[in-house]
Design a protein around this motif. Structure first.
Motif, mmCIF file in Angstrom:
data_model
loop_
_atom_site.group_PDB
_atom_site.id
_atom_site.type_symbol
_atom_site.label_atom_id
_atom_site.label_comp_id
_atom_site.label_asym_id
_atom_site.label_seq_id
_atom_site.Cartn_x
_atom_site.Cartn_y
_atom_site.Cartn_z
ATOM 1 N N TYR A 62 0.838 -1.197 0.000
ATOM 2 C CA TYR A 62 0.000 0.000 0.000
ATOM 3 C C TYR A 62 0.873 1.246 0.000
ATOM 4 N N THR A 63 0.243 2.370 -0.278
ATOM 5 C CA THR A 63 0.942 3.651 -0.288
ATOM 6 C C THR A 63 0.283 4.572 0.717
ATOM 7 N N LEU A 64 1.112 5.182 1.563
ATOM 8 C CA LEU A 64 0.618 6.104 2.562
ATOM 9 C C LEU A 64 1.603 7.256 2.661
ATOM 10 N N ASP A 65 1.101 8.463 2.600
ATOM 11 C CA ASP A 65 1.953 9.655 2.636
ATOM 12 C C ASP A 65 3.030 9.613 1.551
ATOM 13 N N GLY A 66 2.664 9.075 0.372
ATOM 14 C CA GLY A 66 3.584 9.018 -0.758
ATOM 15 C C GLY A 66 4.643 7.933 -0.671
ATOM 16 N N LYS A 67 4.581 7.077 0.356
ATOM 17 C CA LYS A 67 5.578 6.023 0.530
ATOM 18 C C LYS A 67 4.974 4.654 0.249
ATOM 19 N N ALA A 68 5.700 3.828 -0.521
ATOM 20 C CA ALA A 68 5.297 2.437 -0.760
ATOM 21 C C ALA A 68 5.639 1.630 0.485
ATOM 22 N N LEU A 69 4.629 0.953 1.035
ATOM 23 C CA LEU A 69 4.788 0.225 2.290
ATOM 24 C C LEU A 69 4.270 -1.202 2.170
ATOM 25 N N ILE A 70 4.664 -2.025 3.137
ATOM 26 C CA ILE A 70 4.224 -3.425 3.189
ATOM 27 C C ILE A 70 3.787 -3.734 4.616
ATOM 28 N N ALA A 71 2.728 -4.524 4.728
ATOM 29 C CA ALA A 71 2.295 -5.044 6.024
ATOM 30 C C ALA A 71 1.905 -6.504 5.844
ATOM 31 N N LYS A 72 2.535 -7.376 6.597
ATOM 32 C CA LYS A 72 2.151 -8.784 6.616
ATOM 33 C C LYS A 72 1.363 -9.009 7.893
ATOM 34 N N GLU A 73 0.176 -9.590 7.737
ATOM 35 C CA GLU A 73 -0.748 -9.719 8.859
ATOM 36 C C GLU A 73 -1.264 -11.145 8.974
ATOM 37 N N ILE A 74 -1.619 -11.504 10.197
ATOM 38 C CA ILE A 74 -2.361 -12.738 10.434
ATOM 39 C C ILE A 74 -3.825 -12.357 10.599
ATOM 40 N N LEU A 75 -4.682 -13.057 9.893
ATOM 41 C CA LEU A 75 -6.124 -12.884 10.067
ATOM 42 C C LEU A 75 -6.462 -13.588 11.380
ATOM 43 N N GLU A 76 -6.465 -12.809 12.451
ATOM 44 C CA GLU A 76 -6.490 -13.338 13.805
ATOM 45 C C GLU A 76 -7.886 -13.755 14.269
ATOM 46 N N LEU A 77 -8.898 -12.999 13.862
ATOM 47 C CA LEU A 77 -10.252 -13.262 14.339
ATOM 48 C C LEU A 77 -11.250 -12.974 13.227
ATOM 49 N N ILE A 78 -12.184 -13.897 13.050
ATOM 50 C CA ILE A 78 -13.329 -13.682 12.161
ATOM 51 C C ILE A 78 -14.569 -13.931 13.000
ATOM 52 N N ASP A 79 -15.415 -12.916 13.120
ATOM 53 C CA ASP A 79 -16.678 -13.030 13.841
ATOM 54 C C ASP A 79 -17.787 -12.727 12.837
ATOM 55 N N GLU A 80 -18.301 -13.787 12.209
ATOM 56 C CA GLU A 80 -19.325 -13.619 11.165
ATOM 57 C C GLU A 80 -20.604 -12.996 11.708
ATOM 58 N N GLU A 81 -21.011 -13.397 12.902
ATOM 59 C CA GLU A 81 -22.259 -12.898 13.470
ATOM 60 C C GLU A 81 -22.227 -11.381 13.631
ATOM 61 N N ASN A 82 -21.093 -10.851 14.064
ATOM 62 C CA ASN A 82 -20.955 -9.409 14.272
ATOM 63 C C ASN A 82 -20.229 -8.707 13.133
ATOM 64 N N LYS A 83 -20.000 -9.415 12.039
ATOM 65 C CA LYS A 83 -19.300 -8.867 10.863
ATOM 66 C C LYS A 83 -18.040 -8.120 11.295
ATOM 67 N N MET A 84 -17.161 -8.850 11.979
ATOM 68 C CA MET A 84 -15.944 -8.254 12.509
ATOM 69 C C MET A 84 -14.745 -9.120 12.136
ATOM 70 N N ILE A 85 -13.642 -8.442 11.804
ATOM 71 C CA ILE A 85 -12.382 -9.112 11.486
ATOM 72 C C ILE A 85 -11.266 -8.359 12.205
ATOM 73 N N ARG A 86 -10.286 -9.139 12.712
ATOM 74 C CA ARG A 86 -9.114 -8.521 13.341
ATOM 75 C C ARG A 86 -7.853 -9.071 12.682
ATOM 76 N N PHE A 87 -6.991 -8.132 12.276
ATOM 77 C CA PHE A 87 -5.693 -8.455 11.683
ATOM 78 C C PHE A 87 -4.593 -8.058 12.657
ATOM 79 N N ASN A 88 -3.626 -8.935 12.860
ATOM 80 C CA ASN A 88 -2.474 -8.626 13.697
ATOM 81 C C ASN A 88 -1.261 -8.492 12.783
ATOM 82 N N VAL A 89 -0.658 -7.321 12.745
ATOM 83 C CA VAL A 89 0.507 -7.082 11.892
ATOM 84 C C VAL A 89 1.705 -7.819 12.503
ATOM 85 N N ILE A 90 2.353 -8.678 11.695
ATOM 86 C CA ILE A 90 3.480 -9.463 12.197
ATOM 87 C C ILE A 90 4.810 -9.084 11.548
#
Length: 156
Positions: A62-90
């Motif tokens: 992704y690009t933020l403030d004009g800089k090319a960046l990378i984030a590797k994340e674990i899809l830590e939590l999926i809560d379908e009932e509450n339509k919620m997802i949590r990503f932990n940047v590793i």
């Protein structure tokens, strides 16, 4: 250093039908975000597991403030009932400034026509001079609106 642990929240109202579409895109087709907002997200790839599966490792370019960046994340939590997802940047650029960085979103039905997309960033700064991640929050809120707009254009 307890004072360096922070939580930043942002939300945006979207059309109710867009809430389901937004959740579905972020859960199972996040690589499509680069089609909706290529200025922010250039790529999203699975490095381990698969899209929509808890425990999967996903790499964002992704690009933020004009800089090319990378984030590797674990899809830590999926809560379908509450339509919620949590990503932990590793791995990636965020961890140059933060000890940990967790990104959560939730789609919250508001009424028959509207929903809220709520973003929560939880992080710990490595030192007091690290800026708050407000530009990232702004970009996440903007991408939620653009996904909603894109979904409604496609539905017409």
């Amino acid at each position: 250093m307890e004072g360096l642990k922070r939580r930043l929240e942002g939300e945006i109202e979207i059309r109710v039908a867009g809430g389901d579409a937004f959740h579905e895109i972020l859960l199972t087709r996040p690589h499509h975000i680069s089609n909706v907002n290529p200025e922010f997200v250039q790529a999203c790839e699975v490095h381990e597991g698969s899209f929509g599966k808890q425990g999967s490792k996903i790499c964002w370019r992704y690009t933020l403030d004009g800089k090319a960046l990378i984030a590797k994340e674990i899809l830590e939590l999926i809560d379908e009932e509450n339509k919620m997802i949590r990503f932990n940047v590793i791995e990636g650029d965020l961890l140059k400034d933060y000890k940990y960085f967790v990104i959560t979103y939730q789609v919250i039905p508001k009424d028959e026509e509207k929903s809220l997309v709520k973003w929560i960033l939880e992080y710990e700064k490595l030192h007091p001079g690290v800026p708050e991640p407000t530009t990232l929050m702004d970009a996440l809120v903007r991408v939620a609106k653009e996904i909603d707009d894109h979904h409604h254009r496609q539905a017409k």
